[in-house]
Design a protein around this motif. Structure first.
Motif, short mmCIF file in Angstrom:
data_model
loop_
_atom_site.label_atom_id
_atom_site.label_comp_id
_atom_site.label_asym_id
_atom_site.label_seq_id
_atom_site.Cartn_x
_atom_site.Cartn_y
_atom_site.Cartn_z
N GLU A 9 0.86 -1.27 0.06
CA GLU A 9 -0.04 -0.06 0.13
C GLU A 9 0.74 1.25 0.07
O GLU A 9 0.61 2.14 -0.67
CB GLU A 9 -0.89 -0.06 1.23
CG GLU A 9 -1.72 1.09 1.23
CD GLU A 9 -2.45 1.19 2.57
OE1 GLU A 9 -3.17 2.30 3.21
OE2 GLU A 9 -2.88 -0.09 3.13
N PHE A 10 1.94 1.25 0.84
CA PHE A 10 2.76 2.40 1.05
C PHE A 10 3.36 2.65 -0.44
O PHE A 10 3.53 3.62 -1.00
CB PHE A 10 3.91 2.14 1.98
CG PHE A 10 5.01 3.18 1.87
CD1 PHE A 10 4.83 4.54 2.38
CD2 PHE A 10 6.25 2.79 1.41
CE1 PHE A 10 6.00 5.31 2.27
CE2 PHE A 10 7.05 3.62 1.64
CZ PHE A 10 7.04 5.02 1.99
N ALA A 11 4.15 1.46 -1.06
CA ALA A 11 4.82 1.68 -2.51
C ALA A 11 3.91 2.17 -3.57
O ALA A 11 4.38 2.70 -4.58
CB ALA A 11 5.47 0.35 -2.49
N MET A 12 2.70 1.75 -3.56
CA MET A 12 1.82 1.82 -4.69
C MET A 12 0.94 3.47 -4.57
O MET A 12 0.37 3.63 -5.64
CB MET A 12 0.89 0.80 -4.68
CG MET A 12 1.22 -0.48 -5.20
SD MET A 12 2.18 -0.35 -6.71
CE MET A 12 3.45 -1.47 -6.59
N ARG A 13 1.33 4.12 -3.55
CA ARG A 13 1.03 5.48 -3.53
C ARG A 13 1.41 6.17 -4.47
O ARG A 13 2.66 6.27 -4.80
CB ARG A 13 1.14 6.23 -2.11
CG ARG A 13 0.50 5.61 -1.16
CD ARG A 13 0.71 6.29 0.16
NE ARG A 13 0.09 5.92 1.27
CZ ARG A 13 0.52 5.96 2.63
NH1 ARG A 13 1.48 6.74 2.90
NH2 ARG A 13 -0.26 5.32 3.30
N GLY A 14 0.85 7.27 -5.15
CA GLY A 14 1.14 7.70 -6.18
C GLY A 14 2.27 8.80 -5.87
O GLY A 14 3.37 8.93 -6.76
N ASN A 15 2.77 9.25 -4.73
CA ASN A 15 3.63 10.08 -4.20
C ASN A 15 4.94 9.39 -4.17
O ASN A 15 5.96 10.01 -4.83
CB ASN A 15 3.38 10.80 -2.93
CG ASN A 15 2.28 11.86 -3.07
OD1 ASN A 15 1.95 12.19 -4.08
ND2 ASN A 15 1.74 12.17 -1.71
N VAL A 16 4.78 8.07 -3.86
CA VAL A 16 6.12 7.38 -3.71
C VAL A 16 6.78 7.21 -5.17
O VAL A 16 7.72 7.18 -5.25
CB VAL A 16 5.64 6.16 -2.77
CG1 VAL A 16 7.20 5.08 -2.87
CG2 VAL A 16 5.45 6.38 -1.57
N ILE A 17 5.65 6.66 -6.14
CA ILE A 17 6.28 6.52 -7.39
C ILE A 17 6.55 7.72 -8.15
O ILE A 17 7.71 7.55 -8.61
CB ILE A 17 5.08 5.85 -8.21
CG1 ILE A 17 4.78 4.42 -7.37
CG2 ILE A 17 5.34 5.68 -9.61
CD1 ILE A 17 3.39 3.64 -8.21
N ASP A 18 6.00 8.74 -8.07
CA ASP A 18 6.50 10.10 -8.35
C ASP A 18 8.08 10.34 -7.90
O ASP A 18 8.69 10.92 -8.66
CB ASP A 18 5.44 11.24 -8.28
CG ASP A 18 4.34 11.16 -9.08
OD1 ASP A 18 4.28 10.36 -9.71
OD2 ASP A 18 3.23 11.68 -8.43
#
Length: 134
Positions: A9-18
């Motif tokens: 859930e943490f890794a798939m947040r948009g902010n982390v990927i951005d």
């Protein structure tokens, strides 16, 4: 919630990927600017100030010597030229990022809305005020 599902859930947040994409692009951009500074900008500057290659500027603390076994002990030096190159690289990267952020802010800025017309109550109160002033 298990640790793996929390991490997913943490890794798939948009902010982390951005952020990850930004770091990768930033690293590549840093390499481009480093080459630009070392191979394009610094040689003409060095030529203008008398043929100095900035990367070779150093303060020698201890000269190179040959030990008893015949092996060369390298000199101990402070690489000021490399620091100058890194400083110029930093300034160029900081300026480029500033320009990109400024352009993004300009594009994302919402146009200022025209002031709304006053309500009927306000208009009526203004008329009353004006008639009392007369």
């Amino acid at each position: 919630m298990g640790m793996m599902s929390e991490f997913k859930e943490f890794a798939m947040r948009g902010n982390v990927i951005d952020l990850a994409v930004g770091v990768v692009i930033g690293a590549a951009f840093g390499k481009i600017v480093t080459v630009l500074v070392e191979d394009v900008i610094m040689p003409p500057i060095g030529l203008l100030i008398g043929g100095v290659d900035f990367s070779s500027i150093a303060i020698t603390l201890k000269a190179a010597t040959v030990d008893a076994a015949g092996e060369v002990v390298p000199a101990v030096q402070i690489g000021i030229g490399n620091f100058i190159n890194a400083l110029i690289t930093f300034v160029i990267i900081a300026f480029a990022i500033f320009m990109v952020v400024k352009a993004i802010n300009r594009m994302s800025r919402k146009p200022e809305a025209a002031p709304a017309e006053p309500s009927e109550e306000i208009l009526l109160l203004r008329e009353i005020r004006n008639s009392l002033q007369r």
